[in-house]
Design a protein around this motif. Sequence first.
Motif, PDB file in Angstrom:
ATOM      1  N   ALA A  51       0.837  -1.212   0.000  1.00 62.68           N
ATOM      2  CA  ALA A  51       0.000   0.000   0.000  1.00 62.68           C
ATOM      3  C   ALA A  51       0.866   1.256   0.000  1.00 62.68           C
ATOM      4  O   ALA A  51       0.574   2.233  -0.708  1.00 62.68           O
ATOM      5  CB  ALA A  51      -0.922  -0.009   1.216  1.00 62.68           C
ATOM      6  N   LEU A  52       1.945   1.219   0.769  1.00 60.62           N
ATOM      7  CA  LEU A  52       2.852   2.367   0.819  1.00 60.62           C
ATOM      8  C   LEU A  52       3.514   2.597  -0.542  1.00 60.62           C
ATOM      9  O   LEU A  52       3.610   3.733  -1.017  1.00 60.62           O
ATOM     10  CB  LEU A  52       3.915   2.127   1.894  1.00 60.62           C
TER      11      LEU A  52
ATOM     12  N   LYS B  55       2.359   1.759  -3.489  1.00 58.14           N
ATOM     13  CA  LYS B  55       1.365   2.256  -4.453  1.00 58.14           C
ATOM     14  C   LYS B  55       1.157   3.764  -4.292  1.00 58.14           C
ATOM     15  O   LYS B  55       0.941   4.480  -5.273  1.00 58.14           O
ATOM     16  CB  LYS B  55       0.048   1.503  -4.287  1.00 58.14           C
ATOM     17  N   SER B  56       1.237   4.234  -3.067  1.00 60.45           N
ATOM     18  CA  SER B  56       1.067   5.678  -2.831  1.00 60.45           C
ATOM     19  C   SER B  56       2.286   6.470  -3.304  1.00 60.45           C
ATOM     20  O   SER B  56       2.177   7.653  -3.631  1.00 60.45           O
ATOM     21  CB  SER B  56       0.814   5.941  -1.339  1.00 60.45           C
ATOM     22  N   ILE B  57       3.434   5.818  -3.355  1.00 59.36           N
ATOM     23  CA  ILE B  57       4.682   6.496  -3.734  1.00 59.36           C
ATOM     24  C   ILE B  57       5.008   6.325  -5.215  1.00 59.36           C
ATOM     25  O   ILE B  57       5.762   7.118  -5.780  1.00 59.36           O
ATOM     26  CB  ILE B  57       5.835   5.983  -2.840  1.00 59.36           C
ATOM     27  N   GLN B  58       4.415   5.328  -5.872  1.00 55.77           N
ATOM     28  CA  GLN B  58       4.694   5.043  -7.284  1.00 55.77           C
ATOM     29  C   GLN B  58       4.690   6.293  -8.180  1.00 55.77           C
ATOM     30  O   GLN B  58       5.549   6.429  -9.057  1.00 55.77           O
ATOM     31  CB  GLN B  58       3.677   4.023  -7.814  1.00 55.77           C
TER      32      GLN B  58
ATOM     33  N   TYR C 199       5.868   9.102  -7.800  1.00 55.40           N
ATOM     34  CA  TYR C 199       7.137   9.836  -7.749  1.00 55.40           C
ATOM     35  C   TYR C 199       8.087   9.398  -8.866  1.00 55.40           C
ATOM     36  O   TYR C 199       8.985  10.162  -9.243  1.00 55.40           O
ATOM     37  CB  TYR C 199       7.811   9.645  -6.384  1.00 55.40           C
TER      38      TYR C 199
ATOM     39  N   THR D  52      10.375   7.688   3.358  1.00 58.13           N
ATOM     40  CA  THR D  52       9.073   7.520   4.018  1.00 58.13           C
ATOM     41  C   THR D  52       9.119   6.389   5.040  1.00 58.13           C
ATOM     42  O   THR D  52       8.589   6.518   6.159  1.00 58.13           O
ATOM     43  CB  THR D  52       7.971   7.255   2.976  1.00 58.13           C
TER      44      THR D  52
END
Length: 311
Positions: free
Chosen positions: A13-14, A16-19, A21, A300
């Motif tokens: 999940a982390l 996917k939120s950073i992808q 970038y 992160t």
Amino acid sequence: MNSLFIEEKELDALMKSIQPYAKKGSMPEYIPELNKMDPDLFGCAICNEDSMTAAGDADYLFTLQSVSKVISLALSLMDQGEEVVFSKVGMEPTGDPFHTIHALEEEKPSKPLNPMINAGAIAVTSLIAGKSGEEKIGRLLTFIHELTGNPAISICEKTARSEKENADLNRALSYFMKSHQVIDGDMESLLDVYIKQCSIQMNCKDLARIGSIIGKKGRDPNSGRNIIPPRIARIVKTFMVTCGMYNASGEFAIRAGVPAKSGVSGAMLGALPDGTGIGIISPPLDKKGNSAAGLKLLETLSQKYKWSIFT
């Protein structure tokens, strides 16, 4: 420092939120084979003594590129000792790009400032024990097999050929150092070893295992023995903090505080003192040559789990 176990779904999940970038980065054009990598690749593995968490493209094989400098430094220190190694390469960070040549011109004697820039890494590779280039690269591969427990790790010949065809700057660095008696011998043979070193391929899980051993003072959690002597593991980690992210190392130390090394394939290695190792792949690079999404992910993770060695 918090070494809590991270679940796969949490890491996924982390990531996917950073992808997004990754879109801020660009693919390296000066090595055609690397430029062909899928820019959407994103994998991460986190390893400690009794667990491995992996998400995304963690099994994808990629070449180490400059991440290999950490491993060759450890091996050359084990082969030659600190006095010999640091007579050929310095210990100071540089604000210059990793492929700089003008720093060599300014230094007297003309030895590279540290082992993490290309000139320094070439000098370090020249110190790996072996009567021939084949023996040197063979010993480095054997060392990596021991660190990872994976005897299948090998050189990506396609990438090596691509890099050799575009190695004029590294060739210039090598001959410049030879002309100033920093290194000697056959430069083409040395360059071949260095290129093959950078073209060693593995996945995020292998890389995380290496980070775990470096972080834990060189100790293999499976056998309990020190594959890398503790002092050498400490030296390597120190260089990762001061020089591992090229000329973004200072900012990364403040934001993340994780001993780390990046490579132009988009690979990133992290090594924490509690034995947590991190392996990341995301090919698009920022302007300083670090993985755009990988850097954000490691930053992160460090902030979320209080990984900084400075707290």
